[in-house]
Scaffold this motif. Structure first.
Motif, PDB file in Angstrom:
ATOM      1  N   LEU A 143       0.809  -1.426   0.325  1.00 48.09           N
ATOM      2  CA  LEU A 143      -0.333  -0.071  -0.135  1.00 48.09           C
ATOM      3  C   LEU A 143       0.946   0.986  -0.027  1.00 48.09           C
ATOM      4  CD1 LEU A 143      -3.214  -0.463   2.609  1.00 48.09           C
ATOM      5  CD2 LEU A 143      -3.190  -1.100   0.512  1.00 48.09           C
ATOM      6  N   ARG A 144       2.202   0.922   0.262  1.00 50.31           N
ATOM      7  CA  ARG A 144       3.071   1.881   0.222  1.00 50.31           C
ATOM      8  C   ARG A 144       3.919   3.163  -0.856  1.00 50.31           C
ATOM      9  NH1 ARG A 144       5.870  -0.906   4.547  1.00 50.31           N
ATOM     10  NH2 ARG A 144       7.369  -0.635   3.658  1.00 50.31           N
ATOM     11  N   THR A 145       3.984   3.734  -1.177  1.00 53.82           N
ATOM     12  CA  THR A 145       5.104   4.507  -1.778  1.00 53.82           C
ATOM     13  C   THR A 145       6.320   3.489  -1.613  1.00 53.82           C
ATOM     14  OG1 THR A 145       5.941   6.447  -0.903  1.00 53.82           O
ATOM     15  CG2 THR A 145       3.521   6.732  -2.288  1.00 53.82           C
ATOM     16  N   GLU A 146       7.454   4.077  -3.039  1.00 52.17           N
ATOM     17  CA  GLU A 146       9.134   3.645  -2.583  1.00 52.17           C
ATOM     18  C   GLU A 146       8.810   4.778  -2.065  1.00 52.17           C
ATOM     19  OE1 GLU A 146      10.526   4.042  -6.525  1.00 52.17           O
ATOM     20  OE2 GLU A 146       8.733   1.526  -7.425  1.00 52.17           O
ATOM     21  N   GLU A 147       9.447   5.827  -1.313  1.00 57.59           N
ATOM     22  CA  GLU A 147       9.334   6.386  -0.394  1.00 57.59           C
ATOM     23  C   GLU A 147       9.031   5.597   1.038  1.00 57.59           C
ATOM     24  OE1 GLU A 147      11.001   9.089  -1.258  1.00 57.59           O
ATOM     25  OE2 GLU A 147      10.275   9.450  -2.877  1.00 57.59           O
ATOM     26  N   PRO A 148      11.064   5.954   1.774  1.00 60.40           N
ATOM     27  CA  PRO A 148      11.005   5.333   2.831  1.00 60.40           C
ATOM     28  C   PRO A 148       9.986   5.601   3.822  1.00 60.40           C
ATOM     29  CG  PRO A 148      12.724   6.915   2.489  1.00 60.40           C
ATOM     30  CD  PRO A 148      11.945   6.362   1.524  1.00 60.40           C
ATOM     31  N   MET A 149       9.364   5.162   4.448  1.00 61.70           N
ATOM     32  CA  MET A 149       8.503   5.459   6.339  1.00 61.70           C
ATOM     33  C   MET A 149       9.072   6.038   7.206  1.00 61.70           C
ATOM     34  SD  MET A 149       5.851   2.324   6.166  1.00 61.70           S
ATOM     35  CE  MET A 149       4.688   2.898   7.679  1.00 61.70           C
ATOM     36  N   PRO A 150       8.399   6.752   7.667  1.00 61.74           N
ATOM     37  CA  PRO A 150       9.446   7.862   9.059  1.00 61.74           C
ATOM     38  C   PRO A 150       9.690   6.863   9.557  1.00 61.74           C
ATOM     39  CG  PRO A 150       6.939   8.025   8.579  1.00 61.74           C
ATOM     40  CD  PRO A 150       7.158   7.478   7.442  1.00 61.74           C
ATOM     41  N   GLU A 151      10.700   7.345  10.471  1.00 64.88           N
ATOM     42  CA  GLU A 151      10.900   6.465  11.817  1.00 64.88           C
ATOM     43  C   GLU A 151       9.941   6.302  12.554  1.00 64.88           C
ATOM     44  OE1 GLU A 151      13.777   4.931  12.375  1.00 64.88           O
ATOM     45  OE2 GLU A 151      14.838   6.291  10.869  1.00 64.88           O
ATOM     46  N   GLY A 152       9.233   4.995  12.308  1.00 62.04           N
ATOM     47  CA  GLY A 152       7.903   4.101  12.222  1.00 62.04           C
ATOM     48  C   GLY A 152       8.300   3.875  14.359  1.00 62.04           C
ATOM     49  N   VAL A 153       9.098   3.403  14.549  1.00 66.75           N
ATOM     50  CA  VAL A 153       9.413   3.936  16.384  1.00 66.75           C
ATOM     51  C   VAL A 153       8.985   5.508  16.934  1.00 66.75           C
ATOM     52  CG1 VAL A 153      10.256   3.474  18.800  1.00 66.75           C
ATOM     53  CG2 VAL A 153      10.523   2.112  17.039  1.00 66.75           C
ATOM     54  N   TRP A 154       9.328   6.801  16.313  1.00 65.38           N
ATOM     55  CA  TRP A 154       9.571   7.765  17.173  1.00 65.38           C
ATOM     56  C   TRP A 154       7.901   8.210  16.547  1.00 65.38           C
ATOM     57  CZ3 TRP A 154      12.359   8.729  20.844  1.00 65.38           C
ATOM     58  CH2 TRP A 154      13.432   8.464  21.230  1.00 65.38           C
ATOM     59  N   PHE A 155       7.838   8.340  15.284  1.00 64.80           N
ATOM     60  CA  PHE A 155       6.217   8.580  14.433  1.00 64.80           C
ATOM     61  C   PHE A 155       5.549   7.845  16.084  1.00 64.80           C
ATOM     62  CE2 PHE A 155       3.321   9.034  10.950  1.00 64.80           C
ATOM     63  CZ  PHE A 155       2.389  10.091  11.629  1.00 64.80           C
ATOM     64  N   ALA A 156       5.480   6.935  16.048  1.00 69.27           N
ATOM     65  CA  ALA A 156       3.751   6.155  16.530  1.00 69.27           C
ATOM     66  C   ALA A 156       4.211   6.086  17.625  1.00 69.27           C
ATOM     67  CB  ALA A 156       4.220   4.147  16.270  1.00 69.27           C
ATOM     68  N   ALA A 157       5.537   6.692  18.744  1.00 66.40           N
ATOM     69  CA  ALA A 157       4.808   7.134  19.598  1.00 66.40           C
ATOM     70  C   ALA A 157       4.807   8.816  20.488  1.00 66.40           C
ATOM     71  CB  ALA A 157       6.679   7.528  20.134  1.00 66.40           C
ATOM     72  N   ASP A 158       5.214   9.312  19.405  1.00 65.38           N
ATOM     73  CA  ASP A 158       4.336  10.504  18.689  1.00 65.38           C
ATOM     74  C   ASP A 158       2.824  10.914  19.050  1.00 65.38           C
ATOM     75  OD1 ASP A 158       3.664  13.573  18.507  1.00 65.38           O
ATOM     76  OD2 ASP A 158       5.281  13.932  16.305  1.00 65.38           O
ATOM     77  N   LEU A 159       2.625   9.232  17.868  1.00 63.37           N
ATOM     78  CA  LEU A 159       1.224   9.063  18.240  1.00 63.37           C
ATOM     79  C   LEU A 159       0.395   8.620  19.232  1.00 63.37           C
ATOM     80  CD1 LEU A 159       0.008   8.218  14.326  1.00 63.37           C
ATOM     81  CD2 LEU A 159       0.308  10.531  15.141  1.00 63.37           C
ATOM     82  N   GLY A 160       0.844   7.967  19.656  1.00 65.05           N
ATOM     83  CA  GLY A 160       0.726   6.432  20.551  1.00 65.05           C
ATOM     84  C   GLY A 160       0.526   7.666  22.090  1.00 65.05           C
ATOM     85  N   SER A 161       1.882   8.596  22.151  1.00 66.55           N
ATOM     86  CA  SER A 161       1.711   9.320  23.357  1.00 66.55           C
ATOM     87  C   SER A 161       0.482  10.710  23.693  1.00 66.55           C
ATOM     88  CB  SER A 161       2.729  10.993  23.119  1.00 66.55           C
ATOM     89  OG  SER A 161       2.538  11.169  22.160  1.00 66.55           O
ATOM     90  N   THR A 162      -0.005  11.007  22.426  1.00 61.73           N
ATOM     91  CA  THR A 162      -1.932  11.942  22.761  1.00 61.73           C
ATOM     92  C   THR A 162      -2.757  10.623  23.022  1.00 61.73           C
ATOM     93  OG1 THR A 162      -0.954  13.091  20.617  1.00 61.73           O
ATOM     94  CG2 THR A 162      -3.045  13.000  20.887  1.00 61.73           C
ATOM     95  N   ALA A 163      -2.291   9.334  22.551  1.00 65.04           N
ATOM     96  CA  ALA A 163      -3.674   8.125  23.050  1.00 65.04           C
ATOM     97  C   ALA A 163      -3.464   7.422  24.524  1.00 65.04           C
ATOM     98  CB  ALA A 163      -4.015   6.973  22.159  1.00 65.04           C
ATOM     99  N   VAL A 164      -2.376   7.570  24.933  1.00 60.90           N
ATOM    100  CA  VAL A 164      -2.209   7.113  26.185  1.00 60.90           C
ATOM    101  C   VAL A 164      -2.774   8.799  27.472  1.00 60.90           C
ATOM    102  CG1 VAL A 164      -0.194   6.505  27.933  1.00 60.90           C
ATOM    103  CG2 VAL A 164      -0.163   6.083  25.434  1.00 60.90           C
ATOM    104  N   VAL A 165      -2.405   9.920  26.927  1.00 58.06           N
ATOM    105  CA  VAL A 165      -2.613  10.997  27.901  1.00 58.06           C
ATOM    106  C   VAL A 165      -3.676  11.123  27.477  1.00 58.06           C
ATOM    107  CG1 VAL A 165      -2.172  12.918  28.538  1.00 58.06           C
ATOM    108  CG2 VAL A 165      -0.358  11.837  27.558  1.00 58.06           C
TER     109      VAL A 165
END
Length: 214
Positions: A143-165
Motif C-alpha cells: 500500500l506504500r510508495t517507494e519512499e521510506p517510511m518515517p522512523e516508525g518507533v518515534w512516529f508511533a510514539a508521537d501518535l501514541g503519546s496523545t492516545a495514552v495521555v
C-alpha cells in the motif's frame, strides 16, 4: 499474510478528509457569540462569559490542526488504499466531525468531570485511529510508495503519546476532577521532542506523487 484487494489510490479519500477537518474546525467557532441588544453592563458580562468558549475553541482548533497534520504525514507514503485503511479513516473522520460536541461540553460545563472525560475519550479515539493507520501501512508494504517510511518507533510514539495521555485522562477526570486538563500541557514538550526525532523523506511527496517546487 492475506493480502486484501486494494481499493484504488488515496486522492479522493485525502480530499474528503481535508473537507471534514475544515468543516469541523469551522463548527468550533459557532459557540463563540455575543447576544444582540445588550446594554454596556450586559455586553461586558457576555464578553467575560466568552472566556471558557474561546479557551475550548483554541484547544480544539490546535488539536484538530495537529491531527490534520499527522493525517497528511501518514498519507505522504500511501500509494493505494484498501478496506481497512478506509474503515480506519472513516472512524477517525467520524470522531473529527463529532469533536465540536465535546468542545461545547467543556466550554459550557467545564467544571463537570464527565465533560472532560468525554472530551478526552474523543481525542484518544482519534489518535488511536491514526496509530492504527500507521500500523496497517507498516504491515502492508504494497500500500506504500517507494519512499521510506518515517522512523516508525518515534512516529508511533508521537501518535501514541496523545492516545495514552487522553485515555488516562478519562478515569482521572472522573476520580480527580477537571483539573487533569492541566496535565495535557505536558504533551507540548513531549511531542516537540518526538516530532524532531521523526524523519520523513526529503522529497515532498503527497499521495504517492512528487510535487514540483518550480
Amino acid at each position: 499474510m492475506r493480502r486484501p484487494r486494494p481499493a484504488g489510490g488515496p486522492e479522493r479519500l485525502t480530499t474528503f478528509s481535508d473537507g471534514v477537518y475544515a468543516i469541523a474546525m469551522t463548527l468550533l467557532v459557532l459557540d463563540v457569540s455575543v447576544p444582540p441588544d445588550l446594554d454596556d453592563a450586559g455586553f461586558h458580562t457576555a464578553l467575560r462569559g466568552l472566556v471558557p468558549n474561546l479557551g475550548a475553541y483554541a484547544l480544539s482548533f490546535v488539536v484538530l490542526v495537529g491531527f490534520w497534520r499527522d493525517h497528511h504525514r501518514i498519507f505522504r507514503i500511501v500509494r493505494q488504499i484498501d478496506s481497512t485503511v478506509v474503515t480506519l479513516c472513516m472512524f477517525g473522520l467520524g470522531v473529527t466531525a463529532l469533536l465540536p460536541f465535546p468542545t461545547t461540553l467543556v466550554s459550557e460545563y467545564g467544571r463537570d468531570p464527565a465533560s472532560v472525560a468525554i472530551y478526552s475519550a474523543a481525542v484518544a479515539a482519534l489518535s488511536t485511529a491514526h496509530l492504527g493507520l500507521l500500523v496497517v501501512l507498516r504491515r502492508r508494504p504494497w500500500l506504500r510508495t517507494e519512499e521510506p517510511m518515517p522512523e516508525g518507533v518515534w512516529f508511533a510514539a508521537d501518535l501514541g503519546s496523545t492516545a495514552v495521555v487522553f485515555l488516562l485522562s478519562v478515569p482521572a477526570a472522573l476520580v480527580f476532577g477537571p483539573g487533569v486538563m492541566w496535565a495535557w500541557l505536558g504533551l507540548i514538550p513531549l511531542k516537540t521532542y518526538l516530532g524532531r526525532r521523526t524523519r520523513f523523506p526529503d522529497t515532498d511527496t503527497y499521495a504517492g506523487a512528487p510535487t514540483d517546487r518550480g
